[in-house]
Design a protein around this motif. Structure first.
Motif, PDB file in Angstrom:
ATOM      1  N   ASP A 342       0.790  -1.215   0.000  1.00  0.00           N
ATOM      2  CA  ASP A 342       0.000   0.000   0.000  1.00  0.00           C
ATOM      3  C   ASP A 342       0.829   1.276   0.000  1.00  0.00           C
ATOM      4  N   VAL A 343       1.903   1.295   0.780  1.00  0.00           N
ATOM      5  CA  VAL A 343       2.629   2.539   0.979  1.00  0.00           C
ATOM      6  C   VAL A 343       3.290   3.041  -0.304  1.00  0.00           C
ATOM      7  N   TRP A 344       3.584   2.164  -1.275  1.00  0.00           N
ATOM      8  CA  TRP A 344       4.273   2.587  -2.498  1.00  0.00           C
ATOM      9  C   TRP A 344       3.322   2.833  -3.661  1.00  0.00           C
ATOM     10  N   GLN A 345       1.990   2.712  -3.454  1.00  0.00           N
ATOM     11  CA  GLN A 345       1.092   2.797  -4.585  1.00  0.00           C
ATOM     12  C   GLN A 345       0.249   4.070  -4.585  1.00  0.00           C
ATOM     13  N   ARG A 346       0.667   5.064  -3.840  1.00  0.00           N
ATOM     14  CA  ARG A 346      -0.027   6.334  -3.866  1.00  0.00           C
ATOM     15  C   ARG A 346       0.121   6.959  -5.249  1.00  0.00           C
ATOM     16  N   MET A 347      -0.917   7.636  -5.703  1.00  0.00           N
ATOM     17  CA  MET A 347      -0.936   8.194  -7.042  1.00  0.00           C
ATOM     18  C   MET A 347      -0.770   9.713  -6.996  1.00  0.00           C
ATOM     19  N   HIS A 348       0.009  10.227  -7.951  1.00  0.00           N
ATOM     20  CA  HIS A 348       0.261  11.662  -8.045  1.00  0.00           C
ATOM     21  C   HIS A 348       0.059  12.067  -9.505  1.00  0.00           C
ATOM     22  N   VAL A 349      -0.968  12.876  -9.771  1.00  0.00           N
ATOM     23  CA  VAL A 349      -1.230  13.349 -11.134  1.00  0.00           C
ATOM     24  C   VAL A 349      -0.212  14.440 -11.472  1.00  0.00           C
ATOM     25  N   LEU A 350       0.486  14.279 -12.593  1.00  0.00           N
ATOM     26  CA  LEU A 350       1.534  15.217 -12.985  1.00  0.00           C
ATOM     27  C   LEU A 350       1.040  16.279 -13.953  1.00  0.00           C
ATOM     28  N   SER A 351       0.195  15.881 -14.905  1.00  0.00           N
ATOM     29  CA  SER A 351      -0.272  16.845 -15.899  1.00  0.00           C
ATOM     30  C   SER A 351      -1.548  16.336 -16.569  1.00  0.00           C
ATOM     31  N   VAL A 352      -2.328  17.306 -17.053  1.00  0.00           N
ATOM     32  CA  VAL A 352      -3.544  17.014 -17.809  1.00  0.00           C
ATOM     33  C   VAL A 352      -3.600  18.000 -18.962  1.00  0.00           C
ATOM     34  N   ASP A 353      -3.759  17.500 -20.189  1.00  0.00           N
ATOM     35  CA  ASP A 353      -3.979  18.386 -21.328  1.00  0.00           C
ATOM     36  C   ASP A 353      -5.166  17.862 -22.132  1.00  0.00           C
TER      37      ASP A 353
END
Length: 375
Positions: A342-353
């Motif tokens: 669980d601890v390594w699967q956090r999601m971070h959105v970098l960009s949206v176009d």
């Protein structure tokens, strides 16, 4: 201690003192694990609490290897990580930054990623990592500006690399503790740290231009609106809007119990992702609360708003797409592979176009979704 005195006697005090007088820093010359016998290092680390041990393992690659090899140390860190996976309400209320963290930013074809294992840069055109640096230790913040990649470290150092050559330009002690957020202000740079520490620095010479007083908790995110207007979010649960011409706080938004993780601005609204898994929107001019978006179960690491839709990433291993005006969740993506990690699967959105959404997981895995294919 008598068996270890030779190591203390051989320490190069004079050489280091002379280098510092010539402008170098301690970290330029002293490896943090300097020449200690393994039994002494294990003895020292073994006296630390699980939380302190976990933090030490993020400072130097050698320390991390020791904690992996020694079963007692590894077990102590494992217990600490299991404890940290659950929200810790008293810790959040004090405004302290939750450990561990993972950061990512995108500029053009480059993606810079930072975490406890250092820094990595991925080139989308070449489809590979083109630069890495583990020696910098725990990377807590990143920013691209003026052809330079800036990173803020767990130890309070600000370091810069020239993007064209990946040559290291400088590494300077800016804060006494971790640099949690960085923002480009044209000629200046805003840097946020622990305990409400928020300062403005002059680019190049890195002279202190001013200090912004008000936050009581860690300054977790910064969002510049112009060279003289800055929005800051803190672990104390507040959002502040600053006039940088005279370093005055124009407005304070305090409507949430938990700390601020991420910020975005669109159509006169401030969107705020929080440690409790909720996203809230506020009117920029009046500070009035407009919407609460409920759906994430853990910290909201990133918020992007585009075309009436909001895209969020979270520690709950999901990415969600929302109707930014109605507060409705339109789509949710479960990005987990192994639910036990669980601890390594956090999601971070970098960009949206208009065509793609790019996100990264905490294990350096970059993912891309194509809107033309319906995601």
């Amino acid at each position: 201690m008598s068996g270890w005195r030779p190591y203390l006697r051989s320490f190069p005090y004079e050489k280091i003192a002379r280098s510092i007088r010539e402008g170098a820093t301690m970290s330029d010359h002293i490896p943090i694990e300097w020449d200690l016998p393994m039994d002494l290092l294990v003895e020292i680390l073994g006296r630390l609490s699980g939380l302190s041990l976990a933090r030490c393992s993020c400072v130097a690659p050698h320390w991390r290897e020791v904690t992996k090899e020694e079963s007692d140390l590894r077990r102590k860190i494992g217990l600490e990580r299991a404890w940290l996976q659950e929200p810790i309400e008293p810790l959040i209320h004090k405004g302290q930054y939750q450990f561990p963290v993972f950061r990512g930013i995108k500029m053009g074809n480059l993606i810079a990623l930072g975490g406890r294992d250092g820094l990595k840069v991925f080139d989308f055109d070449q489809k590979k990592f083109v630069f890495a640096c583990e020696e910098i230790g725990f990377v807590m913040s990143l920013s691209f500006m003026d052809g330079v990649l800036l990173i803020g470290s767990f130890t309070g150092n600000l370091c810069g690399w020239e993007i064209s050559t990946w040559k290291k330009l400088f590494c300077a002690p800016i804060l006494a503790s971790g640099i949690l957020s960085i923002a480009d202000l044209g000629d200046n740079v805003a840097i946020g740290g622990k305990g409400g520490d928020l300062r403005i620095w002059k680019k190049g010479v890195w002279g202190l231009e001013g200090s912004l007083q008000g936050h009581e908790g860690d300054v977790t995110c910064l969002l510049p609106q112009s060279d003289n207007l800055l929005i800051s979010g803190s672990g104390d649960g507040s959002i502040r809007i600053w006039n940088l011409d005279d370093n005055v706080c124009l407005r304070v938004i305090c409507g949430q119990k938990w700390g601020v993780c991420s910020l975005s601005v669109s159509d006169g609204l401030i969107f705020c992702g929080a440690f409790d898994g909720q996203i809230r929107s506020w009117e920029f001019e009046s500070g009035q609360h407009m919407q609460t978006f409920q759906g994430h179960k853990r910290y909201v690491t990133s918020v992007f708003v585009k075309g009436g839709q909001m895209f969020t990433g979270s520690y709950d291993k999901t990415i969600k797409i929302w109707d930014a005006m109605k507060g409705e969740c339109l789509r949710s993506f479960d990005c987990s592979h192994n639910r036990n990690q669980d601890v390594w699967q956090r999601m971070h959105v970098l960009s949206v176009d208009d065509e793609k959404l790019v996100a990264v997981r905490g294990n350096w895995e970059i993912r891309e979704w194509d809107f033309s294919k319906g995601l």
